[in-house]
Scaffold this active site. Structure first.
Site, PDB file in Angstrom:
ATOM      1  N   HIS A  26       7.345  42.418  54.499  1.00 51.48           N
ATOM      2  CA  HIS A  26       7.516  41.198  53.716  1.00 51.48           C
ATOM      3  C   HIS A  26       6.310  41.013  52.800  1.00 51.48           C
ATOM      4  CE1 HIS A  26      11.117  39.628  55.581  1.00 51.48           C
ATOM      5  NE2 HIS A  26      10.598  39.837  56.774  1.00 51.48           N
ATOM      6  N   HIS A  48      16.467  52.254  62.617  1.00 45.34           N
ATOM      7  CA  HIS A  48      16.448  50.852  62.191  1.00 45.34           C
ATOM      8  C   HIS A  48      15.240  50.571  61.302  1.00 45.34           C
ATOM      9  CE1 HIS A  48      17.598  46.561  63.692  1.00 45.34           C
ATOM     10  NE2 HIS A  48      17.057  46.496  62.482  1.00 45.34           N
ATOM     11  N   ASP A  77      12.696  48.688  63.689  1.00 46.94           N
ATOM     12  CA  ASP A  77      13.033  47.445  62.986  1.00 46.94           C
ATOM     13  C   ASP A  77      11.910  47.096  62.007  1.00 46.94           C
ATOM     14  OD1 ASP A  77      14.360  45.224  62.105  1.00 46.94           O
ATOM     15  OD2 ASP A  77      14.154  44.067  63.948  1.00 46.94           O
ATOM     16  N   ASP A  94      22.867  43.923  60.170  1.00 45.25           N
ATOM     17  CA  ASP A  94      21.607  43.521  60.797  1.00 45.25           C
ATOM     18  C   ASP A  94      20.914  42.407  60.031  1.00 45.25           C
ATOM     19  OD1 ASP A  94      19.520  43.923  62.839  1.00 45.25           O
ATOM     20  OD2 ASP A  94      18.314  44.345  61.069  1.00 45.25           O
ATOM     21  N   ASN A 124      20.805  45.317  54.414  1.00 44.59           N
ATOM     22  CA  ASN A 124      20.559  43.981  53.870  1.00 44.59           C
ATOM     23  C   ASN A 124      19.592  44.006  52.694  1.00 44.59           C
ATOM     24  OD1 ASN A 124      18.456  44.656  55.613  1.00 44.59           O
ATOM     25  ND2 ASN A 124      18.143  42.565  56.333  1.00 44.59           N
ATOM     26  N   HIS A 183      13.973  48.820  57.491  1.00 44.38           N
ATOM     27  CA  HIS A 183      14.268  48.032  56.287  1.00 44.38           C
ATOM     28  C   HIS A 183      13.364  48.530  55.159  1.00 44.38           C
ATOM     29  CE1 HIS A 183      16.756  45.087  58.460  1.00 44.38           C
ATOM     30  NE2 HIS A 183      15.906  45.268  59.454  1.00 44.38           N
ATOM     31  N   LEU A 184      13.962  49.113  54.135  1.00 38.84           N
ATOM     32  CA  LEU A 184      13.195  49.668  53.021  1.00 38.84           C
ATOM     33  C   LEU A 184      13.199  48.755  51.793  1.00 38.84           C
ATOM     34  CD1 LEU A 184      14.076  53.467  53.284  1.00 38.84           C
ATOM     35  CD2 LEU A 184      12.054  52.263  54.116  1.00 38.84           C
TER      36      LEU A 184
END
Length: 430
Positions: free
Chosen positions: A304, A52, A300, A146, A86, A54-55
């Site tokens: 940001h 899990h 996860d 997700d 996403n 996010h790249l």
């Protein structure tokens, strides 16, 4: 080049001299080598696998790229990561999946395996190109919306039936949107009321987990519970496993250590979905990981840019960094406390995640003839986390200023070092 890892404790047990040739383990009794890694006092694990991650690339390269995320992963001891769908555009076609796959191979630091969206554009209305993504060069096997829940039960059933034919799995973000909408950002309870933050009740997770395990039983397919966060969800998962239902679950490092009390300062770095929970849920999650109810630790990792995170709490983006400190958190909360052994850590951070994802070259035994995807860790090192030092482009690090136990020393992907402790992280740019 031949490399020997000298004196490492394999899975924290007996010491061995591990010889690597052409990316494969060829001996556990030493030999001649071109390069020696002194591993006295270090623990040798199979390379970690994150289900899990996010790249952010394509679309949000200001927050992370596949290359920078891969560097953060390697620094955390990972040799493979699953990149969530996403992005912008969403990974909902074979072409989009192959693009992410190729970016990962180009970076060459970890094996980047794209996760395909369950529904087109994550809209929850129409199935994405599940079969085409599975048959693509990326060979997608894990699918997830997700960040959003596949809340339509009929659509979830269809997805489970479809992916069964090629051995896929649906990773569900369990959040009933009628019980916890997009504004919900704090565990519903005394603190959410006192702070005036929209509540995210535990039942919003638990009803989706219960529904999905029943759909998995009905379809004979596989469902995976992403970032489980409540004791009630664990009760459902335990029951489902006893019934022989094909359900697996993951827990994040932050849900193993951090609690909702941290929100009293309104620091948006602690805004995450699902939210941090009270102590009793953290305790239950640790127990569930130790007893095997929870199958995997997954980060996860959600980078940001500052302009998305540095807002009033309710307006800030959800998510926090996780790749570089994941193993340290597991060591601190589970190994150092005696709740788990290093062999069990290898199961939940490498062996089982690789099996769930269908990554045949990862999570393998440390034996002759196996790929040299390996992680060396100093189990007793004390590290105070520096928020300004990271391989990620972003700095929303919830562990900043905390002392954690353990330090990744070296990560090897098919025998090639992708991280060595003396390497210096980049300056903050996001």
């Amino acid at each position: 080049m031949k490399t020997i890892i000298k004196g490492a404790k394999v899975l924290g047990d007996k010491a061995a001299d591990v010889l690597i040739e052409d990316g494969v383990i060829t001996s556990l009794d030493g030999g001649t080598a071109d390069r020696t890694i002194d591993a006295d006092g270090l623990v040798l694990l199979p390379g970690l696998v994150d289900l899990h991650t996010h790249l952010r690339e394509p679309g949000r390269e200001d927050a992370e790229t596949v290359e920078t995320g891969s560097r953060a992963a390697a620094a955390g001891g990972f040799t493979a990561v699953l990149a969530m769908a996403n992005t912008n555009p969403v990974t909902d076609t074979a072409e989009a999946a192959e693009h992410v796959y190729d970016l990962g191979r180009r970076a060459g630091l970890v094996d980047v395996q794209p996760v395909g969206a369950v529904t087109k554009d994550l809209a929850g209305e129409q199935l994405a190109e599940l079969g085409l993504m599975a048959r693509s060069r990326a060979q997608v096997r894990v699918f997830s919306d997700d960040g959003r829940c596949v809340h339509d039960a009929r659509l979830m059933r269809r997805a489970l039936e479809y992916i069964r034919s090629f051995g896929g799995v649906i990773s569900q973000h369990s959040q009933d949107p009628r019980l916890a909408d997009g504004q919900a950002c704090c565990h519903e309870g005394e603190i959410s009321g006192r702070l005036g933050l929209p509540g995210w009740p535990v039942v919003a997770e638990e009803v989706i987990v219960a529904r999905d395990v029943m759909l998995a039983r009905h379809t004979g397919s596989r469902v995976h519970v992403a970032h489980v966060s409540t004791a009630g969800s664990l009760d459902v998962i335990r029951w489902a496993k006893k019934q022989g239902i094909a359900v697996t679950a993951e827990v994040t490092p932050h849900h193993l250590m951090l609690t909702t009390d941290l929100l009293t300062g309104y620091d948006p770095v602690f805004k995450v979905n699902p939210p941090l929970r009270p102590d009793e849920h953290v305790t239950a999650l640790r127990e569930g990981l130790a007893d095997g109810t929870i199958d995997a630790v997954a980060t996860d990792h959600a980078p940001h840019a500052r302009h998305d995170k540095e807002h009033a709490f309710a307006e800030a983006a959800f998510g926090m960094l996780g790749l570089e400190q994941a193993l340290q958190v597991v060591n601190t909360t589970m190994v150092a406390t005696g709740a788990m052994t290093w062999a069990q850590v290898a199961e939940v951070m490498s062996v089982t995640p690789a099996r769930i994802a269908g990554l045949s070259g990862h999570g393998r035994p440390i034996q002759v003839g196996e790929p040299a995807n390996l992680t060396l860790v100093d189990p007793s090192a004390k590290v105070t986390v520096d928020a300004t030092a990271s391989y990620s482009l972003s700095r929303n690090n919830p562990w900043a200023g905390r002392e954690l136990t353990g330090q990744v020393h070296t990560t090897l992907l098919r025998g090639v070092p992708t991280f060595e402790l003396q390497t210096q992280p980049q300056e903050a740019t996001a």
